[in-house]
Design a protein around this motif. Structure first.
Motif, mmCIF file in Angstrom:
data_model
loop_
_atom_site.group_PDB
_atom_site.id
_atom_site.type_symbol
_atom_site.label_atom_id
_atom_site.label_comp_id
_atom_site.label_asym_id
_atom_site.label_seq_id
_atom_site.Cartn_x
_atom_site.Cartn_y
_atom_site.Cartn_z
ATOM 1 N N ASP A 1 0.817 -1.217 0.000
ATOM 2 C CA ASP A 1 0.000 0.000 0.000
ATOM 3 C C ASP A 1 0.850 1.267 0.000
ATOM 4 O O ASP A 1 0.430 2.304 -0.504
ATOM 5 C CB ASP A 1 -0.944 0.016 1.200
ATOM 6 C CG ASP A 1 -2.073 -1.008 1.052
ATOM 7 O OD1 ASP A 1 -2.358 -1.432 -0.090
ATOM 8 O OD2 ASP A 1 -2.654 -1.391 2.087
ATOM 9 N N ASP A 2 2.060 1.174 0.557
ATOM 10 C CA ASP A 2 2.977 2.321 0.607
ATOM 11 C C ASP A 2 4.068 2.232 -0.466
ATOM 12 O O ASP A 2 5.208 2.626 -0.238
ATOM 13 C CB ASP A 2 3.626 2.424 1.989
ATOM 14 C CG ASP A 2 2.616 2.688 3.083
ATOM 15 O OD1 ASP A 2 1.647 3.442 2.830
ATOM 16 O OD2 ASP A 2 2.779 2.138 4.189
ATOM 17 N N GLU B 1 6.597 2.823 -3.432
ATOM 18 C CA GLU B 1 7.324 3.963 -3.995
ATOM 19 C C GLU B 1 8.028 3.459 -5.248
ATOM 20 O O GLU B 1 8.826 2.535 -5.173
ATOM 21 C CB GLU B 1 8.365 4.508 -3.018
ATOM 22 C CG GLU B 1 7.777 5.164 -1.795
ATOM 23 C CD GLU B 1 8.847 5.696 -0.867
ATOM 24 O OE1 GLU B 1 8.716 6.856 -0.446
ATOM 25 O OE2 GLU B 1 9.824 4.957 -0.586
ATOM 26 N N THR C 1 6.627 7.973 -8.001
ATOM 27 C CA THR C 1 5.205 7.706 -7.817
ATOM 28 C C THR C 1 5.033 7.067 -6.447
ATOM 29 O O THR C 1 5.704 6.075 -6.144
ATOM 30 C CB THR C 1 4.670 6.748 -8.908
ATOM 31 O OG1 THR C 1 4.894 7.334 -10.188
ATOM 32 C CG2 THR C 1 3.194 6.471 -8.727
ATOM 33 N N THR C 2 4.144 7.637 -5.630
ATOM 34 C CA THR C 2 3.934 7.103 -4.279
ATOM 35 C C THR C 2 2.489 6.661 -4.046
ATOM 36 O O THR C 2 2.157 6.216 -2.964
ATOM 37 C CB THR C 2 4.312 8.149 -3.216
ATOM 38 O OG1 THR C 2 3.543 9.322 -3.429
ATOM 39 C CG2 THR C 2 5.796 8.466 -3.268
ATOM 40 N N SER C 3 1.659 6.783 -5.035
ATOM 41 C CA SER C 3 0.262 6.369 -4.919
ATOM 42 C C SER C 3 0.073 5.027 -5.618
ATOM 43 O O SER C 3 0.274 4.916 -6.838
ATOM 44 C CB SER C 3 -0.662 7.423 -5.534
ATOM 45 O OG SER C 3 -1.957 6.903 -5.731
ATOM 46 N N LYS C 4 -0.334 4.015 -4.865
ATOM 47 C CA LYS C 4 -0.594 2.700 -5.457
ATOM 48 C C LYS C 4 -1.694 2.800 -6.509
ATOM 49 O O LYS C 4 -1.583 2.229 -7.596
ATOM 50 C CB LYS C 4 -0.982 1.720 -4.343
ATOM 51 C CG LYS C 4 -1.251 0.316 -4.816
ATOM 52 C CD LYS C 4 -1.541 -0.607 -3.622
ATOM 53 C CE LYS C 4 -1.863 -2.003 -4.046
ATOM 54 N NZ LYS C 4 -2.075 -2.898 -2.883
ATOM 55 N N LYS C 5 -2.737 3.550 -6.199
ATOM 56 C CA LYS C 5 -3.860 3.720 -7.137
ATOM 57 C C LYS C 5 -3.389 4.359 -8.442
ATOM 58 O O LYS C 5 -3.702 3.874 -9.527
ATOM 59 C CB LYS C 5 -4.946 4.580 -6.470
ATOM 60 C CG LYS C 5 -6.172 4.807 -7.317
ATOM 61 C CD LYS C 5 -7.192 5.665 -6.552
ATOM 62 C CE LYS C 5 -8.465 5.865 -7.305
ATOM 63 N NZ LYS C 5 -8.432 6.849 -8.345
ATOM 64 N N GLU C 6 -2.622 5.449 -8.328
ATOM 65 C CA GLU C 6 -2.119 6.128 -9.538
ATOM 66 C C GLU C 6 -1.164 5.237 -10.323
ATOM 67 O O GLU C 6 -1.183 5.241 -11.558
ATOM 68 C CB GLU C 6 -1.437 7.438 -9.161
ATOM 69 C CG GLU C 6 -2.394 8.518 -8.730
ATOM 70 C CD GLU C 6 -1.682 9.793 -8.292
ATOM 71 O OE1 GLU C 6 -0.478 9.979 -8.608
ATOM 72 O OE2 GLU C 6 -2.337 10.615 -7.609
ATOM 73 N N LEU C 7 -0.332 4.477 -9.620
ATOM 74 C CA LEU C 7 0.600 3.571 -10.301
ATOM 75 C C LEU C 7 -0.161 2.519 -11.091
ATOM 76 O O LEU C 7 0.131 2.274 -12.266
ATOM 77 C CB LEU C 7 1.540 2.912 -9.286
ATOM 78 C CG LEU C 7 2.504 1.861 -9.837
ATOM 79 C CD1 LEU C 7 3.391 2.431 -10.946
ATOM 80 C CD2 LEU C 7 3.350 1.281 -8.706
ATOM 81 N N GLU D 1 -3.242 2.665 -12.187
ATOM 82 C CA GLU D 1 -3.942 3.331 -13.301
ATOM 83 C C GLU D 1 -2.976 3.620 -14.446
ATOM 84 O O GLU D 1 -3.315 3.432 -15.620
ATOM 85 C CB GLU D 1 -4.609 4.621 -12.818
ATOM 86 C CG GLU D 1 -5.815 4.397 -11.947
ATOM 87 C CD GLU D 1 -6.354 5.672 -11.303
ATOM 88 O OE1 GLU D 1 -5.720 6.759 -11.448
ATOM 89 O OE2 GLU D 1 -7.406 5.586 -10.631
ATOM 90 N N SER D 2 -1.780 4.080 -14.113
ATOM 91 C CA SER D 2 -0.772 4.377 -15.136
ATOM 92 C C SER D 2 -0.335 3.112 -15.866
ATOM 93 O O SER D 2 -0.182 3.116 -17.090
ATOM 94 C CB SER D 2 0.432 5.062 -14.485
ATOM 95 O OG SER D 2 1.431 5.310 -15.444
#
Length: 168
Positions: free
Chosen positions: A76-77, A79, A88-94, A96-97
């Motif tokens: 969840d954390d 990096e 990138t530090t957001s699992k959700k954004e990673l 999605e990307s």
């Protein structure tokens, strides 16, 4: 009448002697400091096999766009440090990307025999290796091996990637 002083200190002879002495001293000093890098040999075969297996599971999911497996493996954390894309530090954004930019477009292959695994006491392991990425839309494009580093944390008998450094 030339003196011994003139013989040693005039002309090129003195410079040649000093250069020779300097070269000998430099060589002697450098030989004492240069160490050969040892070949990698795992200290913990079981740990090595676990991390290589996790690498395979993760990148099979990566190559087949299995977003659930990728999400399960990322901590969840997470990096992600990417030399071209930044941090990138957001699992959700990673995730999605990856789904937007990687799925069906990029395939990763591991450079066989390149993985090194080192234990991290009371945490997990660090994995270092080389891999290649292929742009599926440009099958003729050349892929150059690049280095990666993954930090794995073992929690509740599960391995999670907490940090990734991707260099291209």
């Amino acid at each position: 009448m030339n003196s011994i002083f003139d013989f040693f200190f005039k002309g090129n002879f003195f410079i040649k002697v000093l250069t020779f002495i300097y070269t000998l001293l430099l060589s002697w000093v450098m030989n004492g400091q240069v160490q050969e890098i040892p070949n990698y040999k795992t200290a913990d075969v079981d740990l090595y096999n676990q991390i290589v297996k996790m690498d395979s599971i993760y990148f099979t999911a990566y190559n087949t766009c299995d977003m659930k497996t990728q999400a399960d493996i990322f901590h969840d954390d997470i990096e992600l440090f990417h030399d071209k894309g930044g941090l990138t530090t957001s699992k959700k954004e990673l995730l999605e990307s990856l789904e937007k930019n990687i799925c069906g477009k990029v395939t990763r292959t591991l450079i066989k025999g390149s993985i090194e695994v080192y234990p991290i006491k009371n945490y997990g392991a660090v994995e270092i290796g080389y891999h290649k990425f292929y742009n599926n839309r440009e099958p003729e494009a050349k892929s150059i091996p690049s280095k990666f580093i993954a930090i794995w944390k073992q929690e509740n008998n599960q391995w999670k990637m907490t940090k990734v450094i991707s260099l291209h």
